[in-house]
Design a protein around this motif. Structure first.
Motif, PDB file in Angstrom:
ATOM      1  N   GLY A  23      65.957  53.927  -3.318  1.00 41.30           N
ATOM      2  CA  GLY A  23      67.523  53.481  -3.604  1.00 41.30           C
ATOM      3  C   GLY A  23      67.601  52.187  -5.174  1.00 41.30           C
ATOM      4  N   THR A  24      68.504  52.340  -5.080  1.00 41.71           N
ATOM      5  CA  THR A  24      68.956  52.090  -6.192  1.00 41.71           C
ATOM      6  C   THR A  24      70.850  51.304  -6.579  1.00 41.71           C
ATOM      7  OG1 THR A  24      69.473  52.005  -9.008  1.00 41.71           O
ATOM      8  CG2 THR A  24      69.858  53.394  -8.389  1.00 41.71           C
ATOM      9  N   TYR A  25      71.393  50.443  -7.208  1.00 43.92           N
ATOM     10  CA  TYR A  25      72.639  50.365  -7.327  1.00 43.92           C
ATOM     11  C   TYR A  25      72.695  49.506  -9.212  1.00 43.92           C
ATOM     12  CZ  TYR A  25      71.399  45.614  -6.814  1.00 43.92           C
ATOM     13  OH  TYR A  25      70.851  44.010  -6.915  1.00 43.92           O
ATOM     14  N   PHE A  26      74.440  50.244  -9.723  1.00 41.85           N
ATOM     15  CA  PHE A  26      74.888  49.843 -11.051  1.00 41.85           C
ATOM     16  C   PHE A  26      75.758  49.755 -10.603  1.00 41.85           C
ATOM     17  CE2 PHE A  26      73.558  54.147 -10.746  1.00 41.85           C
ATOM     18  CZ  PHE A  26      74.334  54.978 -11.284  1.00 41.85           C
ATOM     19  N   LYS A  27      76.467  49.175 -11.715  1.00 37.96           N
ATOM     20  CA  LYS A  27      77.564  48.940 -11.648  1.00 37.96           C
ATOM     21  C   LYS A  27      78.203  49.871 -13.819  1.00 37.96           C
ATOM     22  CE  LYS A  27      80.105  45.752 -14.278  1.00 37.96           C
ATOM     23  NZ  LYS A  27      80.448  44.564 -14.661  1.00 37.96           N
ATOM     24  N   VAL A  47      76.364  52.586  -5.811  1.00 40.37           N
ATOM     25  CA  VAL A  47      74.547  52.721  -4.418  1.00 40.37           C
ATOM     26  C   VAL A  47      74.461  53.467  -3.849  1.00 40.37           C
ATOM     27  CG1 VAL A  47      73.860  51.496  -2.866  1.00 40.37           C
ATOM     28  CG2 VAL A  47      75.779  50.307  -3.771  1.00 40.37           C
ATOM     29  N   ILE A  48      73.285  54.293  -4.352  1.00 41.28           N
ATOM     30  CA  ILE A  48      72.714  55.764  -3.567  1.00 41.28           C
ATOM     31  C   ILE A  48      71.373  55.030  -3.693  1.00 41.28           C
ATOM     32  CG2 ILE A  48      71.653  57.782  -5.119  1.00 41.28           C
ATOM     33  CD1 ILE A  48      72.744  56.668  -7.605  1.00 41.28           C
ATOM     34  N   LEU A  49      71.026  55.992  -1.739  1.00 40.40           N
ATOM     35  CA  LEU A  49      69.801  56.371  -1.445  1.00 40.40           C
ATOM     36  C   LEU A  49      69.478  57.238  -0.599  1.00 40.40           C
ATOM     37  CD1 LEU A  49      68.229  54.732   0.804  1.00 40.40           C
ATOM     38  CD2 LEU A  49      69.590  54.572   2.449  1.00 40.40           C
ATOM     39  N   SER A  50      67.916  57.661  -0.955  1.00 39.70           N
ATOM     40  CA  SER A  50      67.613  59.275  -0.852  1.00 39.70           C
ATOM     41  C   SER A  50      66.415  58.632  -0.287  1.00 39.70           C
ATOM     42  CB  SER A  50      67.402  59.642  -2.324  1.00 39.70           C
ATOM     43  OG  SER A  50      66.551  61.138  -2.221  1.00 39.70           O
ATOM     44  N   VAL A  53      70.715  62.552   0.166  1.00 41.87           N
ATOM     45  CA  VAL A  53      71.278  61.870  -1.362  1.00 41.87           C
ATOM     46  C   VAL A  53      72.533  60.827   0.087  1.00 41.87           C
ATOM     47  CG1 VAL A  53      72.742  61.432  -2.973  1.00 41.87           C
ATOM     48  CG2 VAL A  53      70.696  63.116  -2.535  1.00 41.87           C
ATOM     49  N   ASP A  54      73.020  59.953   0.213  1.00 41.50           N
ATOM     50  CA  ASP A  54      73.741  58.919  -0.119  1.00 41.50           C
ATOM     51  C   ASP A  54      74.137  58.455  -1.319  1.00 41.50           C
ATOM     52  OD1 ASP A  54      74.733  58.115   2.697  1.00 41.50           O
ATOM     53  OD2 ASP A  54      73.232  57.607   3.560  1.00 41.50           O
ATOM     54  N   LEU A  55      75.530  58.389  -1.303  1.00 39.66           N
ATOM     55  CA  LEU A  55      76.097  57.718  -2.828  1.00 39.66           C
ATOM     56  C   LEU A  55      77.527  56.828  -1.781  1.00 39.66           C
ATOM     57  CD1 LEU A  55      76.502  57.104  -5.005  1.00 39.66           C
ATOM     58  CD2 LEU A  55      77.606  59.087  -5.666  1.00 39.66           C
TER      59      LEU A  55
END
Length: 340
Positions: A155-159, A167-170, A224-226
């Protein structure tokens, strides 16, 4: 009989080849269509720019002259109406040496500014943009499956420069190194698309076609979750490819967001659009995005109770959710929780 069997095998191989060729062509056409949509979005953005803000630019030049800075400046509003200021000079040190220099510039231009990551002060170029009125806190908690060395979740997150929090989760198929490789690759591709300014829906569709072409006969996939939050308006969209349900508490109501699609690479190139749910989040809203090791069935009363606890510490919320899921499901799968 041998000759007949050989001809039958050859006919079967030809049918298989034609089917694979047709699938690849469909995928390629889908990518061309996505690229055309991207170019149309770029042209619309360029055409909708509001132009230079001459009054603000004059105020900026006067302020820089009080610091004895001779600079080339540009102050304008982009296609979304967001103010941007560009300062180019070999003498930026008198401007940035004060700790509160950004606050002073904000006062000059009449709105709160922030510095873009792409800014290269060492090259004498400073790029500032209007700061977002909304802020987000993110908490992460993760646990690998018992007996495994690594988790298959990533997972990661950024602007983005456009003021959108992503916000991404795989969740990679299976567990261990192979699953981690698949989910990590998906995260890397999607993050690159989103950071480049691509529309999230188009980015997800392009990801699907990329994974379809890449995978071929190698069956390794990742969900994938976005989640994308516009930090100017609160407009939020959830995009899902085969991912577990997410939960959002907006005001006093709690909404379960569930998709029905497959992981990227399992749908044909012309189809394969992600499940999308959009809403406007109010300040104080909370969302939980988790892998299927955390949300394994329809029994979600415990999660709703945790969300309703109204904690403002997202790290604590993620840890509490993970601990409760471990009690219920015993850590039989990788578990990752992102609280937003």
């Amino acid at each position: 009989m041998t000759a007949v069997n050989a001809e039958l095998r050859a006919a079967a191989y030809r049918r298989q080849y034609r089917a694979e060729l047709a699938e690849s062509r469909d995928t390629a056409w889908g990518q061309y269509a996505d690229m055309a949509e991207i170019l149309e979005d770029v042209s619309r953005e360029l055409g909708s720019a509001d132009g230079a803000d001459h009054l603000a630019e004059r105020r900026l030049i006067r302020y820089l002259k009080t610091l004895d800075i001779d600079a080339d400046t540009a102050v304008y509003r982009d296609g979304r109406g967001r103010l941007r200021a560009v300062i180019e000079s070999g003498e930026l040190a008198p401007l940035t040496r004060d700790d509160d220099w950004l606050e002073k510039l904000s006062a000059v231009l009449g709105l709160r500014l922030c510095k873009l990551k792409a800014t290269n002060e060492s090259a004498g170029r400073l790029v500032l943009t209007e700061a977002e009125p909304l802020a987000v806190n993110v908490g992460i908690a993760a646990m690998k499956k018992k007996g495994e060395e690594v988790s298959g979740d990533r997972g990661t997150y950024f602007k983005t420069d456009g003021g959108v929090l992503c916000v991404i989760l795989s969740d990679g198929m299976g567990c261990g190194q192979d699953a981690a490789k698949e989910s990590g690759e998906v995260i890397g591709i999607l993050e690159g698309f989103l950071r480049s300014g691509m529309d999230p829906a188009v980015a997800m569709k392009t990801l699907n076609s990329v994974m379809l072409l890449k995978s071929g006969d190698n069956w390794g996939f990742a969900t994938v979750d976005l989640m994308c939050v516009d930090l100017f308006t609160g407009e939020t969209s959830f995009y899902k490819y085969g991912a577990a349900p997410s939960y959002v508490m907006n005001g006093k109501s709690i909404k379960r967001i569930k998709g029905t699609g497959f992981a990227p690479g399992l749908s044909d190139g012309r189809g394969g659009a992600p499940d999308v749910v959009s809403m406007r989040l109010k300040p104080g809203s909370t969302a939980i995005i988790a892998s299927d090791g955390v949300i394994g069935d329809a029994n979600d009363g415990w999660l709703r109770e945790i969300l309703d606890s109204s904690t403002e510490d997202m790290k604590l919320l993620a840890r509490v959710t993970l601990r409760e899921a471990e009690k219920l499901y015993g850590g039989c799968d990788d578990m990752t929780v992102l609280a937003v």
